[in-house]
Design a protein around this motif. Structure first.
Motif, mmCIF file in Angstrom:
data_model
loop_
_atom_site.group_PDB
_atom_site.id
_atom_site.type_symbol
_atom_site.label_atom_id
_atom_site.label_comp_id
_atom_site.label_asym_id
_atom_site.label_seq_id
_atom_site.Cartn_x
_atom_site.Cartn_y
_atom_site.Cartn_z
ATOM 1 N N ALA A 330 0.854 -1.186 0.000
ATOM 2 C CA ALA A 330 0.000 0.000 0.000
ATOM 3 C C ALA A 330 0.886 1.230 0.000
ATOM 4 O O ALA A 330 1.654 1.450 0.923
ATOM 5 N N VAL A 331 0.809 2.010 -1.077
ATOM 6 C CA VAL A 331 1.635 3.207 -1.214
ATOM 7 C C VAL A 331 0.747 4.422 -0.989
ATOM 8 O O VAL A 331 -0.328 4.520 -1.579
ATOM 9 N N SER A 332 1.178 5.343 -0.153
ATOM 10 C CA SER A 332 0.385 6.564 0.017
ATOM 11 C C SER A 332 1.103 7.757 -0.571
ATOM 12 O O SER A 332 2.304 7.912 -0.420
ATOM 13 N N LEU A 333 0.347 8.577 -1.271
ATOM 14 C CA LEU A 333 0.890 9.788 -1.885
ATOM 15 C C LEU A 333 0.096 10.973 -1.372
ATOM 16 O O LEU A 333 -1.132 10.932 -1.327
ATOM 17 N N GLU A 334 0.811 12.038 -1.024
ATOM 18 C CA GLU A 334 0.136 13.224 -0.534
ATOM 19 C C GLU A 334 -0.545 13.926 -1.711
ATOM 20 O O GLU A 334 0.129 14.303 -2.669
ATOM 21 N N LEU A 335 -1.849 14.098 -1.643
ATOM 22 C CA LEU A 335 -2.572 14.735 -2.747
ATOM 23 C C LEU A 335 -2.062 16.140 -3.021
ATOM 24 O O LEU A 335 -2.017 16.598 -4.156
ATOM 25 N N ARG A 336 -1.671 16.824 -1.956
ATOM 26 C CA ARG A 336 -1.205 18.203 -2.059
ATOM 27 C C ARG A 336 0.025 18.303 -2.969
ATOM 28 O O ARG A 336 0.305 19.359 -3.521
ATOM 29 N N ARG A 337 0.773 17.209 -3.071
ATOM 30 C CA ARG A 337 2.007 17.253 -3.859
ATOM 31 C C ARG A 337 1.822 16.731 -5.274
ATOM 32 O O ARG A 337 2.759 16.712 -6.050
ATOM 33 N N ILE A 338 0.634 16.280 -5.582
ATOM 34 C CA ILE A 338 0.409 15.748 -6.925
ATOM 35 C C ILE A 338 0.166 16.911 -7.876
ATOM 36 O O ILE A 338 -0.673 17.767 -7.628
ATOM 37 N N ARG A 339 0.922 16.946 -8.951
ATOM 38 C CA ARG A 339 0.861 18.064 -9.890
ATOM 39 C C ARG A 339 0.244 17.676 -11.230
ATOM 40 O O ARG A 339 0.112 18.517 -12.104
ATOM 41 N N GLY A 340 -0.044 16.418 -11.388
ATOM 42 C CA GLY A 340 -0.583 15.991 -12.671
ATOM 43 C C GLY A 340 -0.470 14.495 -12.806
ATOM 44 O O GLY A 340 -0.268 13.788 -11.825
ATOM 45 N N TYR A 341 -0.606 14.029 -14.017
ATOM 46 C CA TYR A 341 -0.528 12.596 -14.228
ATOM 47 C C TYR A 341 0.017 12.292 -15.612
ATOM 48 O O TYR A 341 0.095 13.169 -16.470
ATOM 49 N N GLU A 342 0.373 11.047 -15.779
ATOM 50 C CA GLU A 342 0.928 10.611 -17.054
ATOM 51 C C GLU A 342 0.193 9.347 -17.490
ATOM 52 O O GLU A 342 0.037 8.407 -16.713
ATOM 53 N N LEU A 343 -0.290 9.350 -18.721
ATOM 54 C CA LEU A 343 -0.939 8.172 -19.295
ATOM 55 C C LEU A 343 0.046 7.537 -20.262
ATOM 56 O O LEU A 343 0.499 8.184 -21.197
ATOM 57 N N VAL A 344 0.364 6.286 -20.043
ATOM 58 C CA VAL A 344 1.373 5.621 -20.861
ATOM 59 C C VAL A 344 0.771 4.385 -21.518
ATOM 60 O O VAL A 344 0.107 3.586 -20.853
ATOM 61 N N ASP A 345 0.960 4.253 -22.821
ATOM 62 C CA ASP A 345 0.552 3.024 -23.489
ATOM 63 C C ASP A 345 1.555 2.636 -24.561
ATOM 64 O O ASP A 345 2.126 3.478 -25.237
ATOM 65 N N GLY A 353 -6.686 -0.556 -26.623
ATOM 66 C CA GLY A 353 -7.347 0.557 -25.956
ATOM 67 C C GLY A 353 -7.178 0.559 -24.451
ATOM 68 O O GLY A 353 -8.099 0.860 -23.709
ATOM 69 N N VAL A 354 -5.981 0.191 -23.997
ATOM 70 C CA VAL A 354 -5.720 0.226 -22.557
ATOM 71 C C VAL A 354 -4.511 1.099 -22.280
ATOM 72 O O VAL A 354 -3.648 1.284 -23.137
ATOM 73 N N VAL A 355 -4.436 1.659 -21.073
ATOM 74 C CA VAL A 355 -3.308 2.512 -20.678
ATOM 75 C C VAL A 355 -2.928 2.219 -19.229
ATOM 76 O O VAL A 355 -3.657 1.568 -18.490
ATOM 77 N N ARG A 356 -1.773 2.761 -18.863
ATOM 78 C CA ARG A 356 -1.348 2.759 -17.456
ATOM 79 C C ARG A 356 -1.326 4.196 -16.972
ATOM 80 O O ARG A 356 -1.152 5.107 -17.767
ATOM 81 N N LEU A 357 -1.513 4.392 -15.688
ATOM 82 C CA LEU A 357 -1.629 5.748 -15.154
ATOM 83 C C LEU A 357 -0.616 5.975 -14.033
ATOM 84 O O LEU A 357 -0.514 5.176 -13.106
ATOM 85 N N TRP A 358 0.141 7.063 -14.155
ATOM 86 C CA TRP A 358 1.081 7.457 -13.107
ATOM 87 C C TRP A 358 0.747 8.858 -12.612
ATOM 88 O O TRP A 358 0.239 9.681 -13.374
ATOM 89 N N ALA A 359 1.089 9.107 -11.386
ATOM 90 C CA ALA A 359 0.934 10.460 -10.862
ATOM 91 C C ALA A 359 2.246 11.204 -11.015
ATOM 92 O O ALA A 359 3.314 10.615 -10.920
ATOM 93 N N VAL A 360 2.167 12.495 -11.293
ATOM 94 C CA VAL A 360 3.351 13.355 -11.308
ATOM 95 C C VAL A 360 3.397 14.038 -9.948
ATOM 96 O O VAL A 360 2.540 14.849 -9.619
ATOM 97 N N VAL A 361 4.367 13.663 -9.133
ATOM 98 C CA VAL A 361 4.416 14.111 -7.748
ATOM 99 C C VAL A 361 5.722 14.838 -7.484
ATOM 100 O O VAL A 361 6.774 14.389 -7.926
ATOM 101 N N THR A 362 5.656 15.957 -6.774
ATOM 102 C CA THR A 362 6.895 16.662 -6.446
ATOM 103 C C THR A 362 7.642 15.884 -5.379
ATOM 104 O O THR A 362 7.047 15.386 -4.427
ATOM 105 N N GLY A 363 8.940 15.811 -5.563
ATOM 106 C CA GLY A 363 9.819 15.216 -4.563
ATOM 107 C C GLY A 363 9.484 13.791 -4.196
ATOM 108 O O GLY A 363 9.489 13.424 -3.033
ATOM 109 N N LEU A 364 9.182 12.977 -5.180
ATOM 110 C CA LEU A 364 8.874 11.586 -4.893
ATOM 111 C C LEU A 364 10.044 10.716 -5.314
ATOM 112 O O LEU A 364 10.443 10.718 -6.468
#
Lengths: 542, 171
Positions: A330-345, A353-364
């Protein structure tokens, strides 16, 4: 060295005047003592066998072996006794007083996330490993508590995370349902009620005075996504874990060599075996074929094991991504530090028609595994989850000029044509044909690379996309941008295109809009941050 | 140059040409020296892989490298001097650099994390300095080379002061 009988809270562990948070210095669960010897078994096995064999299995040798086992158990006990942790009002302290005395102090406001993993043995005993991520780039600055009870781990996570700056109210879950198409499973945005029972911390009075206390009981845990097991079938498409059979085979070979002496593996036998294989070349070919055929299956199984029952929840301003069959993580990420996301396929994923989703997080630290928000899921679902959890992008991607297509094509085809010409001059027919074939493949590849190119800005977030074999679309908030770099190589200049890089203090640092038109690229930057670019335009925009 | 972006206001110091010339000469020396080494090695070997006409005229290699590269040694510093420019306006640092390939960097002062003023050995001799402006991202960071020492000191001072006033922690 502290004796086994010393009290758990020793003077000096908690600073005078500092209110210990929860209890004082605490130890890991004693159950971890059952795990430690088992974990040491592989490394103890060979020496023990050595002692027994050397002693001819005599009573004395058994005595020595028993001594060794007892010694390692004692070592584990001493390590357990001398390791304590405490959470005070503003810091976590991990104290190790085995030979020397070391105290690792982690200020609470530096904690970026808390990971809880439960490897199989821990799970049997109801234990967990808790890792504290400080964003310091991994290694020594991070804290690890290996062997907490599950309840204590949940409690600690809640305490550690709620001590950060006050949680932002996060977007509500209704959005995803509006986006939901007909093929959308109805499991986004469902509410899980108020968290797990043991996870709700009891706050001792007075310790949260300086902060806004998060009323954990009033902020229900919200479930953003539960990935159905049937979607595990998309796993092999990602290309991840496809090399599993080869890794397993390599591991087996390594083991054979490591334990070679015990298995009667001498140089002579090896040479004989190699000669035998040489005489039967069908065998290695068959092995390779079997391994290749096993790739999707083994890759799929490995993927399923790691991504079993993937769920994405949020609570107290944190996103929690949980996954895994054997080891739950279980990984926790602070929402306050999330700046966006990345969709990768990848290429195949795109066809399906499937993708993977990553969060763009400051200082992770370790953003590849920690930042993952969704495994391979249908594009619509991932997009809906991303816009629910982080925010939507409500502008279509603008294509780049046709000159960019010419450049993509040239770059995908020309190197192979050159290779083919050189090979032809040298008279290597096979290489020539191979290079020509690759050049031919380069045409659709180059066209696809061009189709991938695009950028957009909707007033809050900007987005750039590129790549073909691995296509990535980044969506980043405007406020995350720390600067712009515009690059133009000699060749780009002759084509009248340039590359615009949005510098972002999160994720990979820079997001590229490749081969935009000259005016188009600069206009894009000027549109996102007019104050920074407009003064430097050569003529005022009409 | 024509394009959507205007030239930044200030040129770097004229002495930067000397700096770039020295750097280009050092690179040139290494390149020709390396070529000479390779030539020596080829000339001494009688590998079947190396054609006979090449190993017989191996000395041509460093000469060819020198002839091809020498114009660049002269051109690069002058070209760079024409391209390298900088400006601080509206609390944004705008800088252009490069020669064959170019790079424009925009760094708002509010996002600056550190400002370094550095002097290498040659820069010291030439009374030049480099200002390095760092943000949270490498793509938003800028390096202005070849500034007169006084100018660099003033710029670094000004940037550090304004960055302190405008500090924005959104990132």
């Amino acid at each position: 060295m502290t004796g086994p009988g010393s009290p758990p809270s020793r003077p000096g562990t908690a600073q005078p005047g500092r209110q210990p948070y929860g209890q004082g210095a605490a130890r890991l669960s004693p159950l971890v003592l059952l795990i430690d010897p088992i974990r040491m078994l592989p490394s103890l096995f060979l020496p023990l066998m050595g002692v027994l064999v050397a002693g001819g299995f005599s009573p004395t040798s058994f005595g020595w072996a028993a001594f060794g086992v007892a010694g390692s158990v004692l070592y584990a006990v001493i390590r357990w006794v001398t390791f304590t942790y405490s959470v005070t009002a503003d810091r976590v302290e991990l104290t190790r007083a085995f030979v020397g005395r070391s105290v690792r102090t982690i200020p609470l406001e530096r904690i970026r996330g808390v990971d809880i993993t439960t490897p199989p043995l821990h799970r049997l005993l109801g234990l967990a490993v808790l890792k504290i991520d400080t964003g310091a780039g991994g290694g020594d600055a991070e804290g690890e508590l290996d062997g907490l009870t599950m309840g204590e781990a949940e409690r600690l996570r809640a305490v550690l995370l709620s001590r950060g700056p006050a949680a932002l109210p996060h977007p509500q879950g209704s959005l995803a349902r509006d986006h939901a198409g007909s093929d959308m499973p109805s499991n986004i945005g469902s509410n899980a009620g108020s968290g797990a029972g043991p996870g709700v911390p009891a706050f001792p009075a007075g310790t949260t005075a300086a902060h806004v206390p998060i009323p954990a009981a009033h902020v229900p845990e919200q479930v953003h996504a539960r990935v159905p097991r049937s979607w595990l079938r998309y796993g092999p498409l990602s290309g991840a874990y496809l090399l599993t059979p080869f890794a397993l085979a390599a591991g087996a070979v390594g083991l054979v060599f490591q334990w070679g002496d015990e298995l009667g593996l001498t140089e002579r036998n090896v040479r004989r075996a190699v000669e035998w294989v040489w005489a039967h070349p069908v065998l290695p070919v068959a092995v390779v074929v079997v391994l290749v055929l096993a790739m999707p299956l083994a890759g799929g199984i490995a993927y399923a094991i790691f991504n079993w029952d993937f769920s994405l929840r949020s609570r107290d301003g944190y996103l929690i991504a949980e996954r895994g069959l054997v080891t739950r993580r279980a990984v926790s990420l602070e929402l306050r530090r999330i700046r966006g996301y990345e969709l990768v396929d990848g290429l195949i994923e795109r066809w399906v028609g499937v993708v993977r989703l990553w969060a763009v997080v400051t200082g992770l630290g370790d953003s590849q595994t920690r930042g993952q928000l969704l495994p391979v899921t249908p594009r619509k679902f991932a997009a809906a989850v991303a816009s629910e959890v982080i925010g939507p992008l409500s502008a279509p991607l603008r294509p780049h000029p046709p000159r960019a297509r010419r450049r993509r094509l040239f770059r995908a085809v020309a190197p192979w044509l050159v290779t083919a010409a050189v090979a032809l001059a040298l008279g290597w027919a096979v290489v020539t044909l191979a290079a020509l074939a690759l050049a031919a493949v380069g045409i659709p590849l180059g066209l696809d690379r061009y189709r991938s190119l695009g950028h957009a800005y909707d007033g809050t977030r900007l987005s750039v996309r590129s790549g073909s074999l691995r296509r990535a679309q980044a969506v980043v908030e405007r406020r995350a941008i720390v600067g712009w770099t515009v690059r133009q190589t000699l060749f780009q200049r002759s084509s009248g295109v340039l590359t615009v890089v949005a510098g972002v203090g999160a994720g990979s640092g820079g997001y590229l809009a490749i081969d935009t038109g000259e005016a188009q690229g600069v206009e894009f930057a000027a549109e996102v941050t007019p104050d920074w670019i407009r003064p430097f335009l050569s003529k005022p925009p009409s | 140059m024509r394009g959507p972006l205007r030239d930044p206001a200030h040129r770097v110091s004229r002495r930067a040409i000397a700096l770039w010339l020295v750097e280009a000469l050092i690179g040139f020396g290494f390149l020709v020296g390396g070529a000479a080494l390779v030539a020596y090695w080829i000339g001494g070997s009688d590998w079947a892989l190396v054609p006979g006409w090449l190993s017989d005229h191996a000395w041509l290699l460093p000469v060819a490298v020198a002839v091809v590269m020498l114009p660049f040694v002269i051109v690069e510093p002058l070209w760079r001097y024409a391209v390298h420019r900088w400006e601080l306006a509206g609390d944004v640092v705008y800088a252009r650099s490069g020669w064959l390939s170019r790079e424009w960097v925009f760094v708002p002062v509010s996002r600056i994390q550190t400002v370094d003023k550095a002097q290498g050995w040659f820069e010291r001799v030439l009374r030049l300095a480099t200002v390095r402006i760092r943000t949270a991202s490498h793509a938003g960071s800028s390096t202005i080379q070849g500034l007169d020492y006084e100018v660099a000191a003033r710029l670094a001072e000004e940037l550090a002061r304004r960055a302190q006033e405008l500090r924005d922690d959104a990132t």
